[in-house]
Design a protein around this motif. Structure first.
Motif, PDB file in Angstrom:
ATOM      1  N   GLY A  14       7.251  38.310 -18.995  1.00 38.40           N
ATOM      2  CA  GLY A  14       7.629  37.080 -18.299  1.00 38.40           C
ATOM      3  C   GLY A  14       7.459  37.217 -16.811  1.00 38.40           C
ATOM      4  O   GLY A  14       6.862  38.185 -16.324  1.00 38.40           O
ATOM      5  N   PHE A  15       7.971  36.235 -16.101  1.00 34.39           N
ATOM      6  CA  PHE A  15       7.693  36.139 -14.669  1.00 34.39           C
ATOM      7  C   PHE A  15       8.964  36.251 -13.837  1.00 34.39           C
ATOM      8  O   PHE A  15       9.037  35.720 -12.728  1.00 34.39           O
ATOM      9  CB  PHE A  15       6.995  34.814 -14.355  1.00 34.39           C
ATOM     10  N   MET A  16       9.985  36.912 -14.377  1.00 33.64           N
ATOM     11  CA  MET A  16      11.241  36.979 -13.638  1.00 33.64           C
ATOM     12  C   MET A  16      11.610  38.429 -13.331  1.00 33.64           C
ATOM     13  O   MET A  16      11.900  39.197 -14.251  1.00 33.64           O
ATOM     14  CB  MET A  16      12.347  36.316 -14.460  1.00 33.64           C
ATOM     15  N   SER A  42      11.400  28.630 -21.355  1.00 32.41           N
ATOM     16  CA  SER A  42      11.824  29.941 -21.876  1.00 32.41           C
ATOM     17  C   SER A  42      10.673  30.934 -21.967  1.00 32.41           C
ATOM     18  O   SER A  42      10.885  32.135 -21.916  1.00 32.41           O
ATOM     19  CB  SER A  42      12.431  29.777 -23.271  1.00 32.41           C
ATOM     20  N   TYR A  43       9.453  30.403 -22.183  1.00 29.64           N
ATOM     21  CA  TYR A  43       8.265  31.244 -22.308  1.00 29.64           C
ATOM     22  C   TYR A  43       8.513  32.295 -23.385  1.00 29.64           C
ATOM     23  O   TYR A  43       8.819  31.940 -24.523  1.00 29.64           O
ATOM     24  CB  TYR A  43       7.915  31.840 -20.941  1.00 29.64           C
ATOM     25  N   CYS A  44       8.424  33.581 -23.061  1.00 27.01           N
ATOM     26  CA  CYS A  44       8.619  34.605 -24.091  1.00 27.01           C
ATOM     27  C   CYS A  44      10.066  35.108 -24.157  1.00 27.01           C
ATOM     28  O   CYS A  44      10.341  36.095 -24.841  1.00 27.01           O
ATOM     29  CB  CYS A  44       7.645  35.750 -23.864  1.00 27.01           C
ATOM     30  N   LYS A  46      12.326  35.991 -21.516  1.00 30.60           N
ATOM     31  CA  LYS A  46      12.926  36.951 -20.577  1.00 30.60           C
ATOM     32  C   LYS A  46      14.204  36.393 -19.935  1.00 30.60           C
ATOM     33  O   LYS A  46      15.274  37.020 -20.020  1.00 30.60           O
ATOM     34  CB  LYS A  46      11.908  37.328 -19.497  1.00 30.60           C
ATOM     35  N   SER A  47      14.114  35.230 -19.325  1.00 28.44           N
ATOM     36  CA  SER A  47      15.323  34.659 -18.707  1.00 28.44           C
ATOM     37  C   SER A  47      16.373  34.351 -19.775  1.00 28.44           C
ATOM     38  O   SER A  47      17.579  34.423 -19.511  1.00 28.44           O
ATOM     39  CB  SER A  47      14.979  33.392 -17.919  1.00 28.44           C
ATOM     40  N   SER A  48      15.914  34.038 -20.992  1.00 30.86           N
ATOM     41  CA  SER A  48      16.846  33.723 -22.081  1.00 30.86           C
ATOM     42  C   SER A  48      17.713  34.926 -22.428  1.00 30.86           C
ATOM     43  O   SER A  48      18.838  34.767 -22.912  1.00 30.86           O
ATOM     44  CB  SER A  48      16.090  33.279 -23.328  1.00 30.86           C
ATOM     45  N   HIS A  68       6.731  25.405 -25.832  1.00 32.59           N
ATOM     46  CA  HIS A  68       6.012  26.657 -26.129  1.00 32.59           C
ATOM     47  C   HIS A  68       4.491  26.506 -26.105  1.00 32.59           C
ATOM     48  O   HIS A  68       3.776  27.322 -26.683  1.00 32.59           O
ATOM     49  CB  HIS A  68       6.517  27.304 -27.426  1.00 32.59           C
ATOM     50  N   ARG A  69       4.001  25.483 -25.432  1.00 35.16           N
ATOM     51  CA  ARG A  69       2.555  25.308 -25.248  1.00 35.16           C
ATOM     52  C   ARG A  69       2.116  25.688 -23.846  1.00 35.16           C
ATOM     53  O   ARG A  69       0.943  25.541 -23.506  1.00 35.16           O
ATOM     54  CB  ARG A  69       2.148  23.854 -25.536  1.00 35.16           C
ATOM     55  N   GLY A  70       3.040  26.160 -23.037  1.00 34.51           N
ATOM     56  CA  GLY A  70       2.683  26.614 -21.695  1.00 34.51           C
ATOM     57  C   GLY A  70       2.637  25.478 -20.700  1.00 34.51           C
ATOM     58  O   GLY A  70       2.409  24.319 -21.055  1.00 34.51           O
ATOM     59  N   GLY A 137      10.825  25.165 -15.808  1.00 34.74           N
ATOM     60  CA  GLY A 137       9.798  24.597 -16.688  1.00 34.74           C
ATOM     61  C   GLY A 137       8.488  24.435 -15.945  1.00 34.74           C
ATOM     62  O   GLY A 137       8.060  25.316 -15.196  1.00 34.74           O
ATOM     63  N   GLY A 138       7.836  23.295 -16.127  1.00 36.96           N
ATOM     64  CA  GLY A 138       6.579  23.036 -15.433  1.00 36.96           C
ATOM     65  C   GLY A 138       6.806  22.965 -13.929  1.00 36.96           C
ATOM     66  O   GLY A 138       7.796  22.399 -13.472  1.00 36.96           O
ATOM     67  N   HIS A 139       5.885  23.574 -13.188  1.00 38.00           N
ATOM     68  CA  HIS A 139       6.071  23.653 -11.737  1.00 38.00           C
ATOM     69  C   HIS A 139       5.191  22.669 -10.967  1.00 38.00           C
ATOM     70  O   HIS A 139       5.148  22.695  -9.740  1.00 38.00           O
ATOM     71  CB  HIS A 139       5.804  25.082 -11.248  1.00 38.00           C
TER      72      HIS A 139
HETATM   73  N1  SAH Z   1      12.011  31.177 -17.758  1.00 42.20           N
HETATM   74  C1  SAH Z   1      10.886  31.947 -18.259  1.00 42.20           C
HETATM   75  C2  SAH Z   1       9.539  31.469 -17.741  1.00 42.20           C
HETATM   76  C3  SAH Z   1       9.244  30.020 -18.044  1.00 42.20           C
HETATM   77  S1  SAH Z   1       7.545  29.614 -17.744  1.00 42.20           S
HETATM   78  C4  SAH Z   1      11.081  33.402 -17.840  1.00 42.20           C
HETATM   79  O1  SAH Z   1      11.656  33.650 -16.794  1.00 42.20           O
HETATM   80  O2  SAH Z   1      10.644  34.292 -18.535  1.00 42.20           O
HETATM   81  C5  SAH Z   1       7.592  27.869 -17.909  1.00 42.20           C
HETATM   82  C6  SAH Z   1       7.727  27.369 -19.331  1.00 42.20           C
HETATM   83  O3  SAH Z   1       7.976  25.964 -19.246  1.00 42.20           O
HETATM   84  C7  SAH Z   1       6.500  27.535 -20.234  1.00 42.20           C
HETATM   85  O4  SAH Z   1       6.811  28.346 -21.333  1.00 42.20           O
HETATM   86  C8  SAH Z   1       6.150  26.100 -20.665  1.00 42.20           C
HETATM   87  O5  SAH Z   1       5.755  25.982 -22.025  1.00 42.20           O
HETATM   88  C9  SAH Z   1       7.439  25.345 -20.411  1.00 42.20           C
HETATM   89  N2  SAH Z   1       7.259  23.919 -20.151  1.00 42.20           N
HETATM   90  C10 SAH Z   1       6.480  23.346 -19.207  1.00 42.20           C
HETATM   91  N3  SAH Z   1       6.582  22.005 -19.258  1.00 42.20           N
HETATM   92  C11 SAH Z   1       7.445  21.718 -20.269  1.00 42.20           C
HETATM   93  C12 SAH Z   1       7.953  20.493 -20.830  1.00 42.20           C
HETATM   94  N4  SAH Z   1       7.594  19.312 -20.349  1.00 42.20           N
HETATM   95  N5  SAH Z   1       8.790  20.576 -21.865  1.00 42.20           N
HETATM   96  C13 SAH Z   1       9.147  21.781 -22.372  1.00 42.20           C
HETATM   97  N6  SAH Z   1       8.729  22.964 -21.872  1.00 42.20           N
HETATM   98  C14 SAH Z   1       7.878  22.931 -20.840  1.00 42.20           C
END
Ligand code: SAH
Ligand code: MG
Length: 207
Positions: A14-16, A42-44, A46-48, A68-70, A137-139
């Motif tokens: 993950g990215f945290m 949640s991605y994979c 990590k933050s969870s 879970h589609r990124g 989530g989406g940035h």
């Molecule tokens: N919190 C995670 C990283 C999350 S990355 C960590 O720290 O490990 C961002 C995630 O947001 C991706 O998995 C992507 O699928 C999700 N995402 C993006 N837009 C979304 C939306 N509209 N609804 C649900 N999930 C979304």
């Protein structure tokens, strides 16, 4: 957080960074009593793990929302794409199996509920008050502002709002998470309680 959970979290994909994860865990440990936590993105997993461990200790549930589609930035050709996360059959990203394994290995299945779907769509029908809301989530501009607009009304009084990837300096990263952080502060309804790396923690202070 058990030493084993901490080790798994440090190694999780993950990215945290771990110091931010621990700050997230601490924030969740200080959230108001009795009701749920929710993370957007949640991605994979990590933050969870950090939030789920706090949920376990606090005796509450963590709802982990992700389709879970990124995000846009995880798609092929973008900076944060990881090709081995593509489901060859669907031809699309699928982080759900990885998320499941992460939560299972940490023994957190009883406390972490995966909610697989689109974040603002779910927020529109959500009914449970939240003691903690973590937005990661989406940035892009539209997704980040939609997450802020749709989820913050569900945060209870004194609830904790955490936002990831907040970069005041545009050279360090994209702007939308910083913009929603500014909106929270400028609304007068949130007070900042912690800042570690790109993580910002605020508390809802309206009466
Ligand atoms: N919190 C995670 C990283 C999350 S990355 C960590 O720290 O490990 C961002 C995630 O947001 C991706 O998995 C992507 O699928 C999700 N995402 C993006 N837009 C979304 C939306 N509209 N609804 C649900 N999930 C979304
Ligand atoms: Mg992030």
């Amino acid at each position: 957080m058990s030493p084993q959970q901490r080790k798994l979290a440090e190694a999780a994909r993950g990215f945290m960074p771990s110091d931010e994860g621990l700050a997230l865990y601490e924030a969740a440990m200080q959230a108001p009593e009795g009701v749920s936590f929710l993370e957007v993105g949640s991605y994979c997993g990590k933050s969870s793990l950090y939030l789920g461990s706090a949920a376990q200790q606090r005796g509450v549930l963590l709802f982990a929302v992700d389709h879970h589609r990124g995000s846009e930035e995880n798609q092929p050709g973008w900076q944060w794409h990881e090709p081995d996360l593509v489901d060859p059959k669907a031809g699309r990203l699928d982080t759900l199996p990885h998320f499941r394994r992460t939560i299972y290995e940490a023994g957190l299945e009883p406390y972490v509920v995966a909610v697989v779907g689109d974040s603002p769509t779910l927020a529109a029908v959500w009914g449970t008050p939240l003691a903690l809301l973590f937005i990661d989530g989406g940035h892009g501009s539209a997704p980040a502002h939609a997450d802020f607009d749709s989820w913050t009304p569900h945060l209870m009084r004194n609830g904790v709002l955490a936002i990831h990837d907040v970069f005041a300096n545009p050279e360090d990263g994209g702007r939308p998470p910083y913009e929603i952080y500014c909106r929270a502060v400028e609304s007068g309804k949130f007070k900042e309680t912690a800042a570690v790396g790109s993580l910002r923690v605020l508390r809802k202070s309206d009466l």
